[in-house]
Design a protein around this motif. Structure first.
Motif, PDB file in Angstrom:
ATOM      1  N   VAL A  16       0.821  -1.219   0.000  1.00 18.07           N
ATOM      2  CA  VAL A  16       0.000   0.000   0.000  1.00 18.07           C
ATOM      3  C   VAL A  16       0.853   1.267   0.000  1.00 18.07           C
ATOM      4  O   VAL A  16       0.324   2.370  -0.108  1.00 18.07           O
ATOM      5  CB  VAL A  16      -0.964   0.037   1.214  1.00 18.07           C
ATOM      6  N   ARG A  17       2.162   1.098   0.097  1.00 18.01           N
ATOM      7  CA  ARG A  17       3.051   2.267   0.190  1.00 18.01           C
ATOM      8  C   ARG A  17       2.973   3.151  -1.056  1.00 18.01           C
ATOM      9  O   ARG A  17       3.190   4.360  -1.000  1.00 18.01           O
ATOM     10  CB  ARG A  17       4.490   1.813   0.427  1.00 18.01           C
ATOM     11  N   TYR A  18       2.642   2.550  -2.197  1.00 18.84           N
ATOM     12  CA  TYR A  18       2.595   3.306  -3.454  1.00 18.84           C
ATOM     13  C   TYR A  18       1.465   4.334  -3.471  1.00 18.84           C
ATOM     14  O   TYR A  18       1.481   5.276  -4.273  1.00 18.84           O
ATOM     15  CB  TYR A  18       2.425   2.349  -4.638  1.00 18.84           C
ATOM     16  N   LEU A  19       0.454   4.189  -2.612  1.00 13.09           N
ATOM     17  CA  LEU A  19      -0.689   5.106  -2.613  1.00 13.09           C
ATOM     18  C   LEU A  19      -0.241   6.468  -2.088  1.00 13.09           C
ATOM     19  O   LEU A  19       0.156   6.598  -0.937  1.00 13.09           O
ATOM     20  CB  LEU A  19      -1.817   4.547  -1.744  1.00 13.09           C
ATOM     21  N   ASP A  20      -0.309   7.475  -2.927  1.00 17.05           N
ATOM     22  CA  ASP A  20       0.132   8.804  -2.503  1.00 17.05           C
ATOM     23  C   ASP A  20      -0.991   9.831  -2.573  1.00 17.05           C
ATOM     24  O   ASP A  20      -0.750  11.039  -2.554  1.00 17.05           O
ATOM     25  CB  ASP A  20       1.324   9.270  -3.337  1.00 17.05           C
ATOM     26  N   GLY A  21      -2.238   9.354  -2.666  1.00 14.86           N
ATOM     27  CA  GLY A  21      -3.373  10.262  -2.666  1.00 14.86           C
ATOM     28  C   GLY A  21      -3.672  10.779  -1.281  1.00 14.86           C
ATOM     29  O   GLY A  21      -3.112  10.337  -0.282  1.00 14.86           O
ATOM     30  N   GLY A  22      -4.593  11.739  -1.207  1.00 11.66           N
ATOM     31  CA  GLY A  22      -4.956  12.331   0.065  1.00 11.66           C
ATOM     32  C   GLY A  22      -3.902  13.311   0.547  1.00 11.66           C
ATOM     33  O   GLY A  22      -2.887  13.552  -0.105  1.00 11.66           O
ATOM     34  N   SER A  23      -4.126  13.855   1.723  1.00 16.45           N
ATOM     35  CA  SER A  23      -3.186  14.823   2.291  1.00 16.45           C
ATOM     36  C   SER A  23      -3.311  14.822   3.801  1.00 16.45           C
ATOM     37  O   SER A  23      -4.309  14.363   4.361  1.00 16.45           O
ATOM     38  CB  SER A  23      -3.469  16.224   1.738  1.00 16.45           C
ATOM     39  N   VAL A  24      -2.292  15.334   4.467  1.00 19.99           N
ATOM     40  CA  VAL A  24      -2.328  15.405   5.930  1.00 19.99           C
ATOM     41  C   VAL A  24      -3.344  16.460   6.347  1.00 19.99           C
ATOM     42  O   VAL A  24      -3.675  17.370   5.580  1.00 19.99           O
ATOM     43  CB  VAL A  24      -0.939  15.746   6.502  1.00 19.99           C
ATOM     44  N   ALA A  25      -3.869  16.326   7.577  1.00 13.88           N
ATOM     45  CA  ALA A  25      -4.809  17.315   8.112  1.00 13.88           C
ATOM     46  C   ALA A  25      -4.098  18.660   8.196  1.00 13.88           C
ATOM     47  O   ALA A  25      -3.041  18.776   8.820  1.00 13.88           O
ATOM     48  CB  ALA A  25      -5.311  16.871   9.486  1.00 13.88           C
ATOM     49  N   ASP A  26      -4.676  19.696   7.569  1.00 14.21           N
ATOM     50  CA  ASP A  26      -3.983  20.985   7.494  1.00 14.21           C
ATOM     51  C   ASP A  26      -4.572  22.064   8.388  1.00 14.21           C
ATOM     52  O   ASP A  26      -4.087  23.192   8.402  1.00 14.21           O
ATOM     53  CB  ASP A  26      -3.945  21.475   6.048  1.00 14.21           C
ATOM     54  N   TYR A  27      -5.622  21.734   9.159  1.00 12.80           N
ATOM     55  CA  TYR A  27      -6.245  22.763   9.990  1.00 12.80           C
ATOM     56  C   TYR A  27      -5.657  22.811  11.394  1.00 12.80           C
ATOM     57  O   TYR A  27      -6.029  23.663  12.204  1.00 12.80           O
ATOM     58  CB  TYR A  27      -7.757  22.547  10.062  1.00 12.80           C
ATOM     59  N   ILE A  28      -4.742  21.891  11.707  1.00 13.08           N
ATOM     60  CA  ILE A  28      -4.011  21.913  12.969  1.00 13.08           C
ATOM     61  C   ILE A  28      -2.531  21.926  12.610  1.00 13.08           C
ATOM     62  O   ILE A  28      -2.022  20.954  12.040  1.00 13.08           O
ATOM     63  CB  ILE A  28      -4.328  20.673  13.837  1.00 13.08           C
ATOM     64  N   PRO A  29      -1.787  23.022  12.870  1.00 15.46           N
ATOM     65  CA  PRO A  29      -0.403  23.141  12.405  1.00 15.46           C
ATOM     66  C   PRO A  29       0.496  21.947  12.705  1.00 15.46           C
ATOM     67  O   PRO A  29       1.221  21.495  11.807  1.00 15.46           O
ATOM     68  CB  PRO A  29       0.082  24.423  13.100  1.00 15.46           C
ATOM     69  N   PRO A  30       0.508  21.357  13.927  1.00  7.85           N
ATOM     70  CA  PRO A  30       1.382  20.202  14.144  1.00  7.85           C
ATOM     71  C   PRO A  30       1.014  18.996  13.272  1.00  7.85           C
ATOM     72  O   PRO A  30       1.893  18.235  12.859  1.00  7.85           O
ATOM     73  CB  PRO A  30       1.179  19.883  15.633  1.00  7.85           C
ATOM     74  N   LEU A  31      -0.277  18.816  12.969  1.00 12.46           N
ATOM     75  CA  LEU A  31      -0.680  17.725  12.088  1.00 12.46           C
ATOM     76  C   LEU A  31      -0.306  18.044  10.644  1.00 12.46           C
ATOM     77  O   LEU A  31       0.068  17.146   9.874  1.00 12.46           O
ATOM     78  CB  LEU A  31      -2.180  17.465  12.198  1.00 12.46           C
ATOM     79  N   ALA A  32      -0.401  19.321  10.269  1.00 10.88           N
ATOM     80  CA  ALA A  32      -0.019  19.723   8.916  1.00 10.88           C
ATOM     81  C   ALA A  32       1.456  19.486   8.667  1.00 10.88           C
ATOM     82  O   ALA A  32       1.886  19.283   7.528  1.00 10.88           O
ATOM     83  CB  ALA A  32      -0.370  21.189   8.700  1.00 10.88           C
TER      84      ALA A  32
END
Length: 427
Positions: A16-32
Motif C-alpha cells: 500500500v506504500r505506493y498510494l500517494d493520494g490524500g493529504s495530511v490534516a492541514d487545519y491543525i499546524p502540528p498535524l499539517a
C-alpha cells in the motif's frame, strides 16, 4: 523459527506504500507538519501476542480514536441508561463535526461525532469534576488500556484550541439544550486534551485488543471493562466509527473500526484480535488512505470480515505433541483460520525442538481456510530453512495446495511411512 506474521504485516505495508493520494490534516499546524511517508501496522491477539511492522514506534495523537474508549469508560462508570439519555447510538450519515442534534430530544446522534464525544467526555469522573481531574482520569485509563504510561502532546493541544471555533459552537449548542452542564470553553478544553493523548500503532493494537477481549487487557491481564460494555462499544463502532463512510466500510472490510485525523486507524475482531495502522495521508472523509487500503487487504487475506463464514475458530488448535522415531508430530484440531494458525506458530516458535523432522498432523482438523493454510505452509518453510525436515500428515487432504512460497511442495506422509504409535501406523 520466527513467526511469519511481522513479515506478512510488512508485506501489506509495502503493497500500500505506493498510494500517494490524500493529504495530511492541514487545519491543525502540528498535524499539517506530519511526515506523510510514515507507515506502520500492528496486530495484537486476545492471547497477548503483539506483532508490528514499519514505523511502529512513531508517536501521534489519538484524536477521534479516543472516542469509543471514552464512551466505553462512561458506560462502565454510569451504565447504559444514563449514557443513552444524553447521546444516541444511530449512524449520523453526516460529517464528524456537523452542527446537528436529534430533532426530538436534542441529543447528539452517536458518540463518534464531535458533539456526541464532547457530551460523553463531560460524564467522566462525575459531572462535577474539574477539567484537570477529568483529563487525568481519562489519561490514566488510556494508559491502563495501552499497558504503559501515555502522555498528552501539549503543543498539539494548544494549537488545536486556537482553531476550535466549531467545537465551541457545538459546546454552546449542547449547553443551550442542557445536554452538558460545563462551561462551553471547559468542555472543549477537556475534549481537546483527551484527543491529544499520544500513542504509537502498537498501543492502538493493544487498546483495541482489550475491547476484542471483553475488557481484559491481553498483555497485563488487568480487567478494565465489562464484556457488555465492550459489546456495546464495538456495535457503535461498526455503525458509526468511520463517519459517513461507515456503511461502505462495513460492507467492504467488515471490522468495527475508528479513525483519527492524525492518521491512526484501529479495528477490533471480537474474541480474536485488535489491528491498527498509522499513515497521515487522509481521504475526503478524514480516514487514512493507506490505512483503509491496508485494512481491506488484511480483511480479505485473513478472512476477518464479521459476516464471513470463516469466523468459526477454536481455542486450542494444538491437540498434543509427541516425538516419534526422530519426528516431532504436532497434532492439530478444529478449524484452521488466522487465529488458530497464529496460535500454532507462536507455540512452535517457543518449543525447543530436538527431533530431525517436524510433521503437522491434520487428522483431527475439520476445516482449513486460505489464510490458515498459507500461514502454516510459511511456518513449515521457515522451519525447513532452519534445518528441519518438514511434512504433513493429511489423510483427508485438508491441505489440497501444498505449494510453498518458494515453489516447492510440503511433503505429505502416508501409510507407507514408518511412523508408529504403540505399534500402530499414524495413518
Amino acid at each position: 523459527m520466527q513467526t511469519p506474521i511481522p513479515f506478512y504485516l510488512d508485506e501489506i505495508l509495502e503493497n500500500v506504500r505506493y498510494l500517494d493520494g490524500g493529504s495530511v490534516a492541514d487545519y491543525i499546524p502540528p498535524l499539517a507538519a506530519a511526515n506523510p511517508s510514515y507507515l506502520g501496522a500492528a496486530l495484537c491477539t486476545t492471547t497477548g501476542h503483539l506483532y508490528s511492522a514499519g514505523d511502529d514506534s512513531e508517536e501521534f495523537t489519538m484524536q477521534s480514536i479516543s472516542k469509543p474508549f471514552v464512551y466505553a469508560l462512561a458506560l462502565q462508570e454510569l451504565g447504559f441508561e444514563e449514557v443513552v439519555a444524553v447521546v444516541g447510538m444511530e449512524p449520523s450519515g453526516e460529517a464528524f463535526n456537523e452542527l446537528s442534534l436529534n430533532r426530538d430530544d436534542h441529543r447528539p446522534v452517536n458518540p463518534m461525532i464531535n458533539a456526541g464525544a464532547m457530551t460523553v467526555t463531560q460524564l467522566i469522573n462525575g459531572v462535577d469534576s474539574g477539567v484537570d481531574e477529568r483529563v487525568e482520569h481519562i489519561r490514566q485509563y488510556m494508559s491502563r488500556l495501552a499497558g504503559r504510561d501515555l502522555t498528552i502532546d501539549e503543543e498539539t493541544c494548544d494549537s488545536e484550541l486556537l482553531f476550535a471555533e466549531r467545537n465551541l459552537s457545538l459546546a454552546h449548542m449542547l449547553r443551550n439544550y442542557e445536554i452538558i452542564q460545563d462551561d462551553a470553553h471547559d468542555a472543549v478544553v477537556t475534549y481537546t486534551r483527551q484527543c491529544s493523548i499520544q500513542v504509537n500503532v502498537k498501543d492502538l493494537a493493544v487498546i483495541s485488543a482489550t475491547l476484542a477481549n471483553g475488557g481484559t487487557q491481553p498483555i497485563t491481564g488487568e480487567k478494565i471493562l465489562d464484556p457488555d460494555v465492550c459489546r456495546l462499544t464495538q456495535a457503535v463502532m461498526s455503525s458509526a466509527g468511520m463517519y459517513d463512510g461507515a456503511g461502505r466500510w462495513m460492507a467492504e472490510v467488515g471490522i468495527p473500526a475508528k479513525s483519527g485525523v492524525s492518521g491512526g486507524l484501529l479495528g477490533t475482531l471480537p474474541g480474536q484480535l485488535g489491528i491498527a495502522t498509522f499513515s497521515p495521508r487522509l481521504n475526503s472523509e478524514g480516514n487514512s488512505v493507506r490505512g483503509v487500503e491496508a485494512f481491506k487487504r488484511l480483511s480479505q487475506d485473513m478472512g476477518l470480515h464479521l459476516m464471513s463464514t470463516d469466523q468459526r475458530y477454536g481455542i486450542h488448535p494444538i491437540r498434543d505433541v509427541e516425538i516419534i522415531n526422530d519426528a516431532w508430530v504436532v497434532r492439530l484440531q478444529g478449524v484452521m483460520n488466522f487465529s488458530a494458525a497464529e496460535s500454532i506458530l507462536y507455540r512452535l516458535e517457543d518449543y525447543d525442538i530436538t527431533a530431525d523432522e517436524v510433521l503437522l498432523d491434520f487428522s483431527q482438523v475439520t476445516t482449513v481456510n486460505r489464510i490458515g493454510r498459507v500461514m502454516l505452509k510459511e511456518g513449515l518453510r521457515r522451519m525447513r530453512e532452519a534445518g528441519f525436515k518438514i511434512g504433513v500428515i493429511d489423510p483427508d487432504e485438508r491441505i489440497k495446495d501444498r505449494t510453498m512460497r518458494d515453489g516447492t511442495q510440503v511433503v505429505r506422509r502416508d501409510d507407507n511411512e514408518d511412523y508408529m504409535i504403540n505399534g500402530e501406523e499414524l495413518l
